[in-house]
Scaffold this active site. Structure first.
Site, PDB file in Angstrom:
ATOM      1  CB  THR A 100      -0.953  -0.122   1.210  1.00 36.28           C
ATOM      2  OG1 THR A 100      -1.740  -1.126   1.194  1.00 36.28           O
ATOM      3  CG2 THR A 100      -1.831   1.324   1.263  1.00 36.28           C
ATOM      4  CE  LYS A 176      -5.011  -2.358   0.966  1.00 32.77           C
ATOM      5  NZ  LYS A 176      -3.772  -2.775   1.045  1.00 32.77           N
ATOM      6  CE  LYS A 244       2.319   0.837   5.064  1.00 37.86           C
ATOM      7  NZ  LYS A 244       1.675   1.121   3.732  1.00 37.86           N
TER       8      LYS A 244
END
Length: 300
Positions: A100, A176, A244
């Site tokens: 990702t 995503k 993150k």
């Protein structure tokens, strides 16, 4: 019909990468792998895989490689760092990046690899370790149609759903990113709900059962709350992953001057949990930011 790639490399044999490599082996592909942990590579070799000491060594043996690492920095290191793969891949080889990352990173990476005569699929993954191990992941992917055609056996092996989201790298990462926005917010909301329920004196198992069968439920509630009920924070997806990933979401929105109040609050909750020393624990450990409650499995 494009000629099918059957010599595949996997860089990163963590919770998802090991399952991906095993799924490729079950499908009859020739699988080469490398990981910073020698024991992970040895485990795959025992199942029929081939070991590589570095991404560069692996690159010389395969026609496609999947990079199953945590973030953009690790993806960059695998390809262009010391013993990186990019300069050892044969022209026309395919790089499939599964981390990702920010959409703009995926876009720039695709252009860079194309300039080197390589092909690229921006292909972040979802489903967790269990679905990776059974070849049932969802893959949100973007790349040239002919590149997808050459990788049919790879995607058939590793995923139940392949979403082809266009020709341009970055489109997979954008979708995503939105998935991670919802996942992070839903985990944070589930933790908040359970914390209030505990504070109110609800039986935690009964609360989970009722909510799981009521309108307030979500996939994340049903999947993560059992970790809280067992007091088991063994990381399947860690708190720091959402530090993150929600950071990527907020950075992208900031550049667009787009408000995301729920994402920002959830991000702060994961940041608080990480700052308190829980960053390496399962992401359900975000429940530990709430004061004045006794969690299952902990001492009063």
């Amino acid at each position: 019909m494009a000629e099918q790639i059957d010599r595949v490399g996997v860089v990163g044999l963590g919770a998802m990468g090991m399952g991906i490599a095993q799924s490729l082996l079950r499908a009859g592909l020739e699988v080469h792998a490398c990981d910073v942990r020698d024991e992970a590579v040895r485990a795959l070799v025992a199942q029929g895989g081939h070991a590589a000491a570095s991404p560069a060594e692996l690159a010389g043996k395969v026609d496609a490689m999947l990079i199953v690492v945590v973030n953009a920095a690790q993806t960059e290191q695998v390809l262009f760092g010391e013993n990186g793969a990019a300069f050892q891949l044969k022209p026309g080889s395919v790089v499939i990046a599964n981390a990702t990352v920010a959409p703009e990173f995926a876009e720039a990476l695709g252009a860079r690899l194309l300039g080197m005569g390589l092909r690229f699929i921006d292909a972040p993954i979802s489903g967790g370790a269990a679905k990776a191990a059974t070849g049932q992941m969802s893959v949100m992917a973007a790349g040239a149609p002919e590149t997808f055609d050459a990788c049919t056996r790879i995607f058939d092996a590793i995923c139940a759903k392949l979403y082809r989201l266009g020709d341009q790298p970055g489109q997979g990462s954008k979708v995503k990113m939105i998935n991670q926005l919802l996942a992070g917010v839903h985990i944070a909301a589930a933790a908040e709900a359970m914390a209030l329920g505990l504070r109110a004196g609800c039986d935690p198992d009964a609360l989970y059962e009722v909510i799981s069968n009521s309108a307030g439920s979500s996939w994340m509630f049903q999947n993560r709350v059992p970790h809280i009920l067992k007091g088991d924070y063994t990381p399947l997806s860690a708190v720091n992953i959402f530090v993150k990933d929600l950071g990527i979401v907020l950075d992208y929105a900031k550049k667009s001057v787009f408000p995301l109040p729920l994402s920002a609050t959830a991000h702060q909750m994961f940041m608080q949990a990480s700052a308190a020393g829980h960053g390496g624990e399962d992401d359900s450990a975000v429940v530990k930011v709430f004061p004045g409650i006794t969690l299952p499995g902990s001492r009063p």
